[in-house]
Design a protein around this motif. Structure first.
Motif, PDB file in Angstrom:
ATOM      1  N   GLU A  21     -11.453   4.591  -6.354  1.00  0.00           N
ATOM      2  CA  GLU A  21     -11.539   5.380  -5.119  1.00  0.00           C
ATOM      3  C   GLU A  21     -11.402   4.452  -3.922  1.00  0.00           C
ATOM      4  O   GLU A  21     -12.295   3.672  -3.613  1.00  0.00           O
ATOM      5  CB  GLU A  21     -12.870   6.136  -5.072  1.00  0.00           C
TER       6      GLU A  21
ATOM      7  N   SER B 277      -3.444   6.210  -5.376  1.00  0.00           N
ATOM      8  CA  SER B 277      -2.248   6.993  -5.680  1.00  0.00           C
ATOM      9  C   SER B 277      -2.362   8.435  -5.195  1.00  0.00           C
ATOM     10  O   SER B 277      -3.381   9.094  -5.386  1.00  0.00           O
ATOM     11  CB  SER B 277      -2.001   6.981  -7.192  1.00  0.00           C
ATOM     12  N   LYS B 278      -1.283   8.906  -4.570  1.00  0.00           N
ATOM     13  CA  LYS B 278      -1.227  10.293  -4.119  1.00  0.00           C
ATOM     14  C   LYS B 278      -0.567  11.201  -5.147  1.00  0.00           C
ATOM     15  O   LYS B 278      -0.442  12.410  -4.921  1.00  0.00           O
ATOM     16  CB  LYS B 278      -0.443  10.377  -2.798  1.00  0.00           C
ATOM     17  N   VAL B 279      -0.139  10.616  -6.265  1.00  0.00           N
ATOM     18  CA  VAL B 279       0.592  11.369  -7.283  1.00  0.00           C
ATOM     19  C   VAL B 279      -0.291  11.506  -8.524  1.00  0.00           C
ATOM     20  O   VAL B 279      -0.569  10.504  -9.195  1.00  0.00           O
ATOM     21  CB  VAL B 279       1.908  10.665  -7.662  1.00  0.00           C
TER      22      VAL B 279
ATOM     23  N   ARG C 281       0.824  -1.208   0.000  1.00  0.00           N
ATOM     24  CA  ARG C 281       0.000   0.000   0.000  1.00  0.00           C
ATOM     25  C   ARG C 281       0.862   1.264   0.000  1.00  0.00           C
ATOM     26  O   ARG C 281       0.508   2.266  -0.623  1.00  0.00           O
ATOM     27  CB  ARG C 281      -0.949  -0.019   1.196  1.00  0.00           C
ATOM     28  N   THR C 282       1.982   1.223   0.707  1.00  0.00           N
ATOM     29  CA  THR C 282       2.902   2.365   0.691  1.00  0.00           C
ATOM     30  C   THR C 282       3.435   2.610  -0.714  1.00  0.00           C
ATOM     31  O   THR C 282       3.475   3.752  -1.190  1.00  0.00           O
ATOM     32  CB  THR C 282       4.073   2.123   1.654  1.00  0.00           C
TER      33      THR C 282
ATOM     34  N   GLU D  86      -8.936   3.963   0.071  1.00  0.00           N
ATOM     35  CA  GLU D  86      -8.148   4.646   1.093  1.00  0.00           C
ATOM     36  C   GLU D  86      -6.694   4.826   0.689  1.00  0.00           C
ATOM     37  O   GLU D  86      -6.046   5.806   1.073  1.00  0.00           O
ATOM     38  CB  GLU D  86      -8.240   3.855   2.408  1.00  0.00           C
ATOM     39  N   HIS D  87      -6.149   3.892  -0.100  1.00  0.00           N
ATOM     40  CA  HIS D  87      -4.725   3.921  -0.416  1.00  0.00           C
ATOM     41  C   HIS D  87      -4.464   4.172  -1.897  1.00  0.00           C
ATOM     42  O   HIS D  87      -3.466   3.698  -2.445  1.00  0.00           O
ATOM     43  CB  HIS D  87      -4.073   2.608   0.033  1.00  0.00           C
TER      44      HIS D  87
ATOM     45  N   GLU E 192       0.626   3.985  -3.013  1.00  0.00           N
ATOM     46  CA  GLU E 192       0.287   5.385  -2.780  1.00  0.00           C
ATOM     47  C   GLU E 192       1.313   6.329  -3.392  1.00  0.00           C
ATOM     48  O   GLU E 192       1.009   7.502  -3.646  1.00  0.00           O
ATOM     49  CB  GLU E 192       0.204   5.664  -1.275  1.00  0.00           C
ATOM     50  N   ASN E 193       2.530   5.833  -3.625  1.00  0.00           N
ATOM     51  CA  ASN E 193       3.627   6.683  -4.090  1.00  0.00           C
ATOM     52  C   ASN E 193       4.257   6.125  -5.359  1.00  0.00           C
ATOM     53  O   ASN E 193       5.432   5.749  -5.375  1.00  0.00           O
ATOM     54  CB  ASN E 193       4.676   6.813  -2.983  1.00  0.00           C
TER      55      ASN E 193
ATOM     56  N   GLN F  75      -3.873   8.155 -14.535  1.00  0.00           N
ATOM     57  CA  GLN F  75      -4.615   8.635 -13.370  1.00  0.00           C
ATOM     58  C   GLN F  75      -5.478   7.518 -12.804  1.00  0.00           C
ATOM     59  O   GLN F  75      -6.314   6.948 -13.517  1.00  0.00           O
ATOM     60  CB  GLN F  75      -5.500   9.823 -13.750  1.00  0.00           C
TER      61      GLN F  75
END
Length: 440
Positions: A121, A126-128, A53-54, A123-124, A57-58, A117
């Protein structure tokens, strides 16, 4: 000793030897199941899920995997793997578990994401913006870290060295080619890789001997005409129309020129022109991919793509130039599994999950830069299923809706660890090559 007693003595030795071999074989067959049980431990599974998940997300694109590589190195250090090389092939990490001496066997995971993209949707996510792990490489990296942890926990039992290959830039960047060119696998006798699959049920494994995946290349063409007002086409030379005719003609390369029994693919996936609704542009750009199962067919279709684009454009009074982008995106060779490693792989798959869970697949038209390893050393690639029967059909890779069923993580980690452990124990009967050095 009389002849009769000698015969009896030899017979006893033969039976004893057969018994010992049988015991050894039984012990070997239990390794995959035992490692799978260890990988399914709650704390082990939760650790892998957290890592995956880390990374998810990144996401980082090819040769940009700075933070992913940093995470990999940190986790290796935590589990006691202090022997590693970084950077290799720009952002790659090469770790070592075992004796530090021959035989050497390698396990590979790819780390890069896609320029896409995420549309799922959760919780984890992509944050980018504009980047997403849409092919499961976050799971692959996690599985290899899981395998490394399993191997480190049983390092005293390893009969050689496992080389952990955390590779950058599989998605077109040919990171595997750079890893090979770096020379870090020169002592390796065999290499194994895997990929998650939404087409297989959770815990199903699939592969085949010989040809597994197609070779692939990319092309981009600029088709130039003469721009003008959309209401006055007679004063322009329309590159949009020319490009449309080009695309239609490209599709005939497979339907009319290729042997129906020799699978090939030409796909135009990019078409760029004017941003205005009432302007005929001076030029348009098209691009896409082509694939074939044999080097001969690959070369032939590449030649015909250039001929069709330039000739068809001229029919519409346009000029065209074609770029195969090989400096940036080297063409991938077909992925061909070593004929001796496949039965070895299959035996481990069956020992782990039973014969009913192994599926002998047919060649597929997707491609993998794992093929660059196979050109240099014996290699084997396979697919690990993650479709839960109680879940709606999962989207294919390279979709913004792609998801990973995290229940797959213990299967991939234990499979990789089993392949390496068993290879080192059985290496005398498996394919290998001679090397100048027998230690790191």
């Amino acid at each position: 000793m009389s002849g009769c007693k000698l015969v009896s003595f030899v017979l006893i030795l033969h039976l004893l030897n057969s018994f010992l071999i049988s015991c050894s074989s039984n012990e070997l067959s239990q390794i995959p199941k035992n490692l799978l049980s260890l990988a399914k431990r709650d704390e082990f599974f939760d650790w892998m899920v957290g890592i995956r998940r880390t990374i998810h997300e990144n996401p980082e694109l090819g040769y940009e995997e700075v933070e992913t590589s940093k995470l990999v190195r940190a986790e290796l250090k935590k589990m006691g793997v202090s022997n590693y090389k970084y950077p290799v092939a720009v952002t790659g990490v090469i770790g070592y578990v075992g004796t530090g001496q021959a035989p050497f066997v390698a396990l590979r995971a790819d780390m890069d994401a896609l320029p896409m993209q995420e549309m799922v949707e959760w919780e984890h996510m992509s944050k980018v913006p504009g980047k997403m792990h849409a092919c499961g490489h976050d799971a692959h990296t996690t599985m290899l870290l899981g395998a490394a942890k399993l191997l480190k926990e049983h390092e005293d039992e390893l009969q050689g060295t496992v080389v952990l290959v955390f590779q950058p830039a599989e998605e077109g960047g040919a990171g595997a080619k750079k890893i090979v060119e770096a020379g870090v696998l020169d002592n390796v006798e065999a290499i194994f890789g895997l990929h998650v699959s939404n087409l297989l049920g959770l815990g199903q494994l699939s592969s085949r001997e010989g040809l597994l995946m197609a070779g692939s290349g990319r092309f981009e063409a600029k088709i130039s005409g003469k721009g003008g007002h959309a209401a006055l086409p007679q004063f322009a030379i329309d590159p949009v129309l020319a490009a449309s005719n080009v695309i239609q003609s490209l599709q005939q390369l497979v339907s009319r020129e290729a042997d129906p029994l020799d699978s090939q693919v030409v796909t135009v996936a990019k078409f760029e022109g004017s941003d205005a609704f009432n302007v005929i542009p001076d030029f348009v750009t098209i691009g896409g991919t082509f694939r074939a199962l044999s080097p001969k067919s690959f070369a032939q279709i590449k030649q015909r793509i250039e001929q069709v684009i330039t000739t068809q454009a001229s029919v519409s009074k346009c000029n065209a130039t074609v770029d195969f982008l090989e400096d940036v995106f080297p063409p991938f060779p077909p992925t061909v599994n070593n004929k001796d490693l496949h039965p070895f792989y299959k035996s481990i798959a069956v020992d782990m999950l039973g014969a009913e869970s192994f599926i002998e697949t047919q060649p597929v038209m997707v491609s993998e830069d794992f093929a660059f390893y196979q050109e240099a050393i014996p290699g084997h690639f396979s697919f690990v299923g993650m479709q839960n029967k109680n879940h709606p059909p999962m989207p294919n890779p390279h979709s913004p809706y792609f998801e990973v069923n995290e229940e797959i993580l213990p299967y991939g980690a234990s499979l990789l660890a089993s392949l390496a452990t068993r290879y080192l124990l059985e290496s005398s009967s498996l394919p290998n090559k001679s090397y100048m050095k027998d230690e790191l």
